[in-house]
Every structure is written in C-alpha cells, then in structure tokens.
Write a protein that holds these residues in place. Structure first.
Motif, short mmCIF file in Angstrom:
data_model
loop_
_atom_site.label_atom_id
_atom_site.label_comp_id
_atom_site.label_asym_id
_atom_site.label_seq_id
_atom_site.Cartn_x
_atom_site.Cartn_y
_atom_site.Cartn_z
N ALA A 100 -1.71 -40.68 33.56
CA ALA A 100 -1.05 -41.41 34.64
C ALA A 100 0.29 -40.76 34.92
O ALA A 100 1.12 -40.64 34.02
N TYR A 101 0.48 -40.31 36.14
CA TYR A 101 1.75 -39.71 36.57
C TYR A 101 2.49 -40.71 37.45
O TYR A 101 1.89 -41.39 38.28
N PHE A 102 3.81 -40.75 37.28
CA PHE A 102 4.64 -41.69 38.03
C PHE A 102 5.88 -41.00 38.58
O PHE A 102 6.43 -40.10 37.95
N ILE A 103 6.32 -41.50 39.72
CA ILE A 103 7.61 -41.13 40.27
C ILE A 103 8.54 -42.31 40.00
O ILE A 103 8.18 -43.46 40.26
N LEU A 104 9.69 -42.02 39.43
CA LEU A 104 10.70 -43.04 39.20
C LEU A 104 11.53 -43.16 40.48
O LEU A 104 12.09 -42.16 40.95
N GLU A 105 11.55 -44.35 41.04
CA GLU A 105 12.31 -44.59 42.27
C GLU A 105 13.44 -45.57 42.01
O GLU A 105 13.31 -46.48 41.21
N GLU A 106 14.52 -45.34 42.74
CA GLU A 106 15.66 -46.25 42.73
C GLU A 106 16.14 -46.36 44.17
O GLU A 106 16.41 -45.34 44.81
N GLU A 107 16.21 -47.58 44.66
CA GLU A 107 16.65 -47.84 46.02
C GLU A 107 15.90 -46.99 47.05
O GLU A 107 16.49 -46.45 47.98
N GLY A 108 14.59 -46.84 46.83
CA GLY A 108 13.74 -46.12 47.78
C GLY A 108 13.78 -44.61 47.69
O GLY A 108 13.10 -43.94 48.45
N SER A 109 14.55 -44.07 46.76
CA SER A 109 14.64 -42.61 46.60
C SER A 109 14.06 -42.19 45.26
O SER A 109 14.20 -42.89 44.26
N ARG A 110 13.44 -41.01 45.27
CA ARG A 110 12.90 -40.46 44.02
C ARG A 110 14.05 -40.06 43.11
O ARG A 110 15.00 -39.42 43.55
N ARG A 111 13.92 -40.43 41.85
CA ARG A 111 14.97 -40.10 40.86
C ARG A 111 14.41 -39.42 39.62
O ARG A 111 15.19 -38.95 38.79
N GLY B 236 21.52 -35.38 38.77
CA GLY B 236 22.54 -36.16 39.44
C GLY B 236 22.40 -37.66 39.28
O GLY B 236 23.29 -38.42 39.64
N ALA B 237 21.28 -38.10 38.73
CA ALA B 237 21.04 -39.54 38.55
C ALA B 237 21.13 -39.96 37.08
O ALA B 237 20.88 -41.12 36.75
N ARG B 238 21.50 -39.04 36.21
CA ARG B 238 21.58 -39.35 34.78
C ARG B 238 22.84 -40.13 34.46
O ARG B 238 23.81 -40.13 35.20
N GLY B 239 22.81 -40.84 33.33
CA GLY B 239 23.97 -41.58 32.87
C GLY B 239 24.09 -42.96 33.48
O GLY B 239 25.11 -43.63 33.29
N ARG B 240 23.07 -43.40 34.19
CA ARG B 240 23.09 -44.72 34.83
C ARG B 240 22.04 -45.66 34.26
O ARG B 240 21.79 -46.72 34.83
N GLY B 241 21.37 -45.25 33.18
CA GLY B 241 20.37 -46.11 32.56
C GLY B 241 18.97 -45.98 33.12
O GLY B 241 18.08 -46.76 32.76
N LEU B 242 18.75 -44.99 33.99
CA LEU B 242 17.43 -44.84 34.58
C LEU B 242 16.38 -44.40 33.56
O LEU B 242 15.23 -44.83 33.63
N GLY B 243 16.77 -43.56 32.62
CA GLY B 243 15.82 -43.15 31.58
C GLY B 243 15.38 -44.32 30.73
O GLY B 243 14.19 -44.48 30.45
#
Length: 135
Positions: free
Chosen positions: A58-69, A97-104
């Motif tokens: 299963a492959y996934f795209i992580l999205e935040e506020e409608g943008s791929r992250r 550019g999206a690291r350090g915000r808890g997305l991982g």
C-alpha cells in the motif's frame, strides 16, 4: 479553548491518501533524496505501478492542507511466528521543507491505524542503519 487565536483558521490534520500511478514521479524524487541515489524514471514508474496492483503493498501520499508533503508505504506479510499478518513501514519520507512540524509522527500514527484496519497484528518499521535520526 483550542489555543488558536480568534480569526486564525484551523490547519487541517495531515492525512494519508492512497497513491496513484501519477504519483510515481513525486515518490521517486523523495526516495532519491532519502536513499541518496538516482532511479531510472521509467523503471521506477513501472515498478511503482506494478506494486500498486499488489494487495500486500500500500502506497500513500501524505497530505497537509491539500498539498502533498510526503510518501509512505506499508507492506503486509503473514508470518508464522506472529500467527498473523504483520505490516511493515518500508518507506516514509517527508519533504525537506515540511520537516520539524510533526508530520512524520502523524504519518506513523496514520499508518498504524491503517495497518490495524487491515487486520495486522503488529506494525514494524524498517530503517537504514545510516539514518540514525530516523530511529
């Protein structure tokens, strides 16, 4: 009280969206940075598309506020020594550019929920020995 100042819109929670064949280029760029190597684009796209058809991948795209992250993958395997199906996170990468915000961390929680939803008895995470910060 939410702690968000009045008038400031609430950010939407990160979410995992099932990847599609057209996400191969995005995933390739992220994985090239993660692995510090290049992948031949056509071969990568073909392998990506083939894995999209496999029930155990299963492959996934992580999205935040409608943008791929970011990009993530779960692989499922029935293992005798667990008497059940084990899910393994093989790839998880968040855009630089999206690291350090808890997305991982959010992605890990979402992947765990997805593994549980699919009946996995255990979730394992694969990390490369050279990526000390990933552990």
């Amino acid at each position: 009280m939410s702690g968000i100042p009045a008038g400031r819109p609430r950010a939407s929670a990160p979410r995992l969206v099932p990847a599609k064949a057209e996400d191969a280029e995005y995933a390739r760029v992220l994985l090239e940075a993660l692995e510090e190597r290049s992948f031949e684009p056509a071969a990568f796209a073909a392998f990506f598309a083939a894995n999209l058809r496999r029930a155990e991948v299963a492959y996934f795209i992580l999205e935040e506020e409608g943008s791929r992250r970011g990009f993530a993958s779960l692989h499922f395997q029935p293992l005798l020594h667990h008497l059940g199906t084990v899910a393994e996170i093989q790839e998880l990468v968040v855009e630089a550019g999206a690291r350090g915000r808890g997305l991982g961390g959010a992605a890990l929680r979402l992947l765990g929920a997805e593994a549980e939803r699919r009946g996995a008895v255990l979730l394992e995470v694969a990390t490369n020995l050279r990526r000390l910060g990933a552990r």
